[in-house]
Design an enzyme around this catalytic site. Structure first.
Site, short mmCIF file in Angstrom:
data_model
loop_
_atom_site.label_atom_id
_atom_site.label_comp_id
_atom_site.label_asym_id
_atom_site.label_seq_id
_atom_site.Cartn_x
_atom_site.Cartn_y
_atom_site.Cartn_z
N CYS A 78 5.71 0.53 9.01
CA CYS A 78 5.57 -0.05 7.68
C CYS A 78 4.10 0.04 7.24
CB CYS A 78 6.02 -1.51 7.71
SG CYS A 78 5.76 -2.39 6.16
N CYS A 81 2.48 -3.69 7.08
CA CYS A 81 2.14 -4.52 8.24
C CYS A 81 2.02 -3.74 9.55
CB CYS A 81 3.15 -5.64 8.40
SG CYS A 81 4.79 -5.09 8.92
N CYS A 127 11.25 -4.00 5.52
CA CYS A 127 10.62 -4.30 6.79
C CYS A 127 10.94 -5.75 7.16
CB CYS A 127 9.11 -4.10 6.70
SG CYS A 127 8.20 -4.63 8.16
N CYS A 130 7.37 -8.00 7.17
CA CYS A 130 6.64 -8.41 5.95
C CYS A 130 7.52 -8.41 4.70
CB CYS A 130 5.42 -7.52 5.73
SG CYS A 130 5.80 -5.82 5.23
N CYS A 150 17.10 6.58 3.63
CA CYS A 150 16.34 7.39 2.68
C CYS A 150 15.16 6.54 2.22
CB CYS A 150 17.26 7.76 1.51
SG CYS A 150 16.56 8.98 0.40
#
Length: 164
Positions: A78, A81, A127, A130, A150
């Site tokens: 991510c 984070c 995510c 976060c 995707c």
């Protein structure tokens, strides 16, 4: 022959031209996550494009992410984070213009929420650390899962494996 991929690609391109988002609001915007920041802090931590996708649920233009052509061994994390989310071993070319994966690293890495924007029902991916919006997951991917995560490349960062 008009296929679902062609239809989705054309819809994405049309939305970019029209200047609208394909996504609804960022997933789980009101939930609590392990990594949290104020809006002002997120704006300082992220680029304008990353903020737009991760915090507002936007979609980057297809075929623009350098991660689309990333083929080294490693993990995709991510961008908000740095939590590792996907392994390069599960990445595949879906032909959609966005990095695609057939599985996340583990079930706890990402969260799924319903996205009913634009009169469609889709599964938005975020995510789990976060809450940053990553993209969508569809049931038209390759075996063994049949899934196609995707994702917006701008919402990810690549960490190459040691020795690559």
């Amino acid at each position: 022959m008009l296929t679902r991929r062609i239809l989705l690609r054309n819809a994405a391109l049309a939305s970019v031209v029209a200047g609208i988002s394909l996504n609804g609001p960022a997933a789980e915007a009101n939930s609590s996550f392990a990594v949290t920041h104020t809006d002002a802090e997120w704006r300082k931590l992220l680029t304008t494009g990353q903020y737009s996708v991760l915090r507002e649920g936007d979609t980057e233009q297809p075929f623009t992410s350098p991660l689309l052509d990333e083929h080294r061994k490693g993990k995709f994390a991510c961008a908000g984070c740095s939590r590792d989310l996907f392994a390069s071993a599960t990445k595949f070319d879906s032909g959609t213009g966005w990095p695609s994966f057939w599985a996340s690293l583990d079930a706890a890495a990402v969260g799924i929420t319903a996205d009913t924007s634009f009169g469609m029902v889709r599964k938005a991916v975020h995510c789990s650390r976060c809450g940053g919006h990553l993209g969508h997951v569809f049931n038209d991917g390759p075996k063994p899962t049949g899934l196609r995560y995707c994702l917006n490349g701008i919402a990810l960062q690549f960490h190459p494996a040691s020795g690559t």
